[in-house]
Design a protein around this motif. Structure first.
Motif, PDB file in Angstrom:
ATOM      1  N   VAL A 139       0.834  -1.202   0.000  1.00  0.00           N
ATOM      2  CA  VAL A 139       0.000   0.000   0.000  1.00  0.00           C
ATOM      3  C   VAL A 139       0.871   1.255   0.000  1.00  0.00           C
ATOM      4  N   CYS A 140       2.001   1.208   0.690  1.00  0.00           N
ATOM      5  CA  CYS A 140       2.900   2.366   0.684  1.00  0.00           C
ATOM      6  C   CYS A 140       3.433   2.629  -0.719  1.00  0.00           C
ATOM      7  N   ARG A 141       3.868   1.568  -1.381  1.00  0.00           N
ATOM      8  CA  ARG A 141       4.397   1.735  -2.738  1.00  0.00           C
ATOM      9  C   ARG A 141       3.319   2.227  -3.696  1.00  0.00           C
ATOM     10  N   TRP A 166       7.860   4.207   6.662  1.00  0.00           N
ATOM     11  CA  TRP A 166       8.190   3.857   5.280  1.00  0.00           C
ATOM     12  C   TRP A 166       8.346   5.122   4.445  1.00  0.00           C
ATOM     13  N   PHE A 167       7.438   6.081   4.616  1.00  0.00           N
ATOM     14  CA  PHE A 167       7.534   7.322   3.846  1.00  0.00           C
ATOM     15  C   PHE A 167       8.723   8.166   4.292  1.00  0.00           C
ATOM     16  N   ALA A 168       9.055   8.130   5.572  1.00  0.00           N
ATOM     17  CA  ALA A 168      10.241   8.846   6.040  1.00  0.00           C
ATOM     18  C   ALA A 168      11.493   8.312   5.350  1.00  0.00           C
ATOM     19  N   ARG A 169      11.528   7.007   5.112  1.00  0.00           N
ATOM     20  CA  ARG A 169      12.703   6.378   4.504  1.00  0.00           C
ATOM     21  C   ARG A 169      12.704   6.464   2.987  1.00  0.00           C
ATOM     22  N   PRO A 172      10.898  10.856   1.472  1.00  0.00           N
ATOM     23  CA  PRO A 172      11.062  11.872   2.522  1.00  0.00           C
ATOM     24  C   PRO A 172      10.472  13.234   2.181  1.00  0.00           C
ATOM     25  N   MET A 173      10.208  13.503   0.906  1.00  0.00           N
ATOM     26  CA  MET A 173       9.609  14.786   0.549  1.00  0.00           C
ATOM     27  C   MET A 173       8.105  14.805   0.836  1.00  0.00           C
ATOM     28  N   THR A 174       7.516  13.642   1.078  1.00  0.00           N
ATOM     29  CA  THR A 174       6.092  13.555   1.394  1.00  0.00           C
ATOM     30  C   THR A 174       5.873  13.872   2.868  1.00  0.00           C
ATOM     31  N   VAL A 175       5.036  14.846   3.160  1.00  0.00           N
ATOM     32  CA  VAL A 175       4.686  15.169   4.554  1.00  0.00           C
ATOM     33  C   VAL A 175       3.931  13.982   5.140  1.00  0.00           C
ATOM     34  N   LEU A 200       9.204   5.560  16.276  1.00  0.00           N
ATOM     35  CA  LEU A 200       9.279   4.643  15.137  1.00  0.00           C
ATOM     36  C   LEU A 200       8.817   5.336  13.860  1.00  0.00           C
ATOM     37  N   ALA A 201       7.727   6.092  13.953  1.00  0.00           N
ATOM     38  CA  ALA A 201       7.132   6.717  12.766  1.00  0.00           C
ATOM     39  C   ALA A 201       7.971   7.853  12.208  1.00  0.00           C
ATOM     40  N   ARG A 202       8.653   8.582  13.080  1.00  0.00           N
ATOM     41  CA  ARG A 202       9.306   9.843  12.679  1.00  0.00           C
ATOM     42  C   ARG A 202       8.276  10.773  12.030  1.00  0.00           C
ATOM     43  N   ALA A 203       7.141  10.864  12.690  1.00  0.00           N
ATOM     44  CA  ALA A 203       6.029  11.655  12.161  1.00  0.00           C
ATOM     45  C   ALA A 203       6.329  13.148  12.239  1.00  0.00           C
TER      46      ALA A 203
END
Length: 257
Positions: A139-141, A166-169, A172-175, A200-203
């Motif tokens: 789903v992330c991809r 996953w998005f942080a890694r 990274p340009m996605t908020v 964990l999330a680095r939200a």
């Protein structure tokens, strides 16, 4: 101001982002699953069109398909919102796009179709749903692929900190934001769980359950520059609470002025 141990670790493992990067998140009301009603089912093109016409931001939900596409749909199963049955994840995107939402002529849209409809006119919050027991990577991809090249204000968020990470890694340009509900668990263990999820999330922002506000955890994050949005605001009283304790409401029904 003297920081607690948790506060120091928050700054280390989940540092606040540049305020300019996140400034668009605040000062707007987000229509929860679009501006839906009796003749406009949730998460449909009609509900999104109504939100755009009203100048509201949009919050939507994403489920993945059998062929690993991102569909705009809240539930894991089809039966509550359509005349079909079964799990979204057991159908292909083509199959799902032919299913009509109950009470309307709308069909289930892909994320690409929603992005084309919004076209940067209003900000967009995209909540990713994790299928229990399944990998979160597909789903992330799928969402990252759909978002490639989209220039309008948008953010992803999830209850699952692994999705946010996953998005942080990988994007990274996605908020990115962590969706939080305290579920009456405000003790030491609950506080530790929330901090651990944040680390964990680095939200970059929180989407907080309005029923839990005011919250010491949310207030501490907001004070250090992490925006706090809040859901689901369904009344003027809750809207007033959101105004005092959050940066923007995710609202529906009487919660929208």
């Amino acid at each position: 101001m003297r920081l607690s141990l948790f506060g120091l670790i928050d700054r280390w493992l989940a540092p606040a982002s540049d305020p300019a990067r996140l400034a668009w998140l605040g000062g707007v009301t987000y229509a929860h699953r679009g501006l839906h009603g009796p003749d406009r089912p949730e998460n449909t093109p009609s509900a999104f069109a109504a939100a755009i016409a009203a100048g509201l931001g949009i919050e939507c939900d994403i489920q993945r398909t059998r062929d690993r596409r991102a569909m705009v749909f809240h539930d894991y199963a089809l039966d509550r919102l359509t005349g079909a049955a079964g799990l979204v994840a057991d159908h292909t995107a083509d199959q799902l796009q032919r299913i009509t939402l109950t009470g309307s002529d709308d069909t289930i849209p892909t994320l690409e179709q929603l992005l084309a409809q919004v076209a940067g006119t209003v900000p967009l919050l995209i909540e990713l749903k994790a299928v229990h027991g399944a990998s979160h990577h597909p789903v992330c991809r799928a969402v990252a692929a759909a978002l490639a090249g989209y220039s309008g204000h948008h953010a992803v968020m999830s209850f699952d900190p692994r999705i946010v990470r996953w998005f942080a890694r990988h994007s990274p340009m996605t908020v990115r934001g962590l969706v939080v509900t305290e579920e009456q668990d405000r003790g030491v263990i609950g506080n530790l769980r929330r901090h651990a999820a944040l680390w964990l999330a680095r939200a970059e922002f929180l989407a907080y359950d309005i029923r839990d506000l005011p919250s010491r955890f949310a207030a501490a994050q907001r004070q250090r520059g992490v925006p706090v949005l809040t859901w689901t605001v369904r009344s003027p009283a809750l809207r007033d609470r959101a105004r005092h304790h959050a940066d923007a409401p995710i609202a529906e029904g009487a919660g929208i002025p």
